[in-house]
Design an enzyme around this catalytic site. Sequence first.
Site, mmCIF file in Angstrom:
data_model
loop_
_atom_site.group_PDB
_atom_site.id
_atom_site.type_symbol
_atom_site.label_atom_id
_atom_site.label_comp_id
_atom_site.label_asym_id
_atom_site.label_seq_id
_atom_site.Cartn_x
_atom_site.Cartn_y
_atom_site.Cartn_z
ATOM 1 C CG HIS A 18 -1.911 -1.028 1.375
ATOM 2 N ND1 HIS A 18 -2.108 -1.769 2.523
ATOM 3 C CD2 HIS A 18 -2.828 -1.472 0.491
ATOM 4 C CE1 HIS A 18 -3.107 -2.616 2.334
ATOM 5 N NE2 HIS A 18 -3.557 -2.466 1.106
ATOM 6 C CE LYS A 42 -14.079 -7.534 4.231
ATOM 7 N NZ LYS A 42 -12.857 -7.004 3.607
ATOM 8 N NE ARG A 91 -2.925 -7.843 -4.194
ATOM 9 C CZ ARG A 91 -3.722 -8.205 -3.218
ATOM 10 N NH1 ARG A 91 -3.256 -8.353 -2.016
ATOM 11 N NH2 ARG A 91 -4.992 -8.446 -3.441
ATOM 12 C CB SER A 129 -4.521 -6.370 4.786
ATOM 13 O OG SER A 129 -4.117 -5.143 4.275
HETATM 14 O O1 PNS Z 1 -8.738 -2.897 0.297
HETATM 15 P P1 PNS Z 1 -10.054 -3.437 -0.158
HETATM 16 O O2 PNS Z 1 -10.753 -4.103 0.985
HETATM 17 O O3 PNS Z 1 -9.927 -4.316 -1.358
HETATM 18 O O4 PNS Z 1 -10.959 -2.149 -0.577
HETATM 19 C C1 PNS Z 1 -12.268 -2.299 -1.070
HETATM 20 C C2 PNS Z 1 -12.970 -0.934 -1.176
HETATM 21 C C3 PNS Z 1 -12.932 -0.196 0.145
HETATM 22 C C4 PNS Z 1 -12.296 -0.096 -2.234
HETATM 23 C C5 PNS Z 1 -14.450 -1.202 -1.619
HETATM 24 O O5 PNS Z 1 -15.013 -2.178 -0.819
HETATM 25 C C6 PNS Z 1 -15.322 0.046 -1.575
HETATM 26 O O6 PNS Z 1 -15.152 0.962 -2.349
HETATM 27 N N1 PNS Z 1 -16.273 0.070 -0.635
HETATM 28 C C7 PNS Z 1 -17.152 1.200 -0.430
HETATM 29 C C8 PNS Z 1 -18.587 0.875 -0.845
HETATM 30 C C9 PNS Z 1 -18.785 1.032 -2.336
HETATM 31 O O7 PNS Z 1 -18.662 2.101 -2.897
HETATM 32 N N2 PNS Z 1 -19.097 -0.080 -2.989
HETATM 33 C C10 PNS Z 1 -19.407 -0.091 -4.392
HETATM 34 C C11 PNS Z 1 -18.279 -0.558 -5.215
HETATM 35 S S1 PNS Z 1 -18.979 -1.469 -6.516
#
Ligand code: PNS
Length: 162
Positions: A18, A42, A91, A129
Amino acid sequence: MKKRAVYPGTFDPVTLGHIDIIERASKLVDELIVGVLVNKNKVPLFTPEERVEMIKDSISHIPNVKVMAFDGLLVDFAKQSRANFVIRGLRAVTDFEYEFQMSQANRIIDPEVDTIFLTTSTKYSYISSSTVRELASFGGDISKFVTKKVEKKVKDRIKQNK
Ligand code: PNS
């Protein structure tokens, strides 16, 4: 007009991968806002405030980066932050389908928000993570995956939780 981007994620905890993305993305824009998702579905290892602090501590050498927690939709967070871009790290090809869907969905919800993908530096391509949490929970060495301070925090939290 200033170029702003948000770099969203769960960051539970922030990894060297990150940090690499944050360093590189910060050079592409005037301001980068790292958004830590307050994910109520979660049970994270660290609270949003702790995750924000760990990131702030790891990127204090980069001047144009802000870190904050966000709740709700990513596109709304981007709008509130006056950002037109979302940064995501890729990745491996296994990340692609999820990331592709997410960027398409976000662009349908808000056509003004576009996603920029940065491919992770090869040395960090295996870090996540969840790997860090899993390894640490079995007493494995996470020193090559996270900063020294984050390593200590993860170890302490896992000990506490046992
Ligand atoms: O590090 P991660 O857990 O892969 O991040 C995922 C994240 C936070 C980018 C994603 O879950 C997100 O944007 N969540 C916010 C809710 C949202 O906008 N969801 C619609 C996306 S289709």
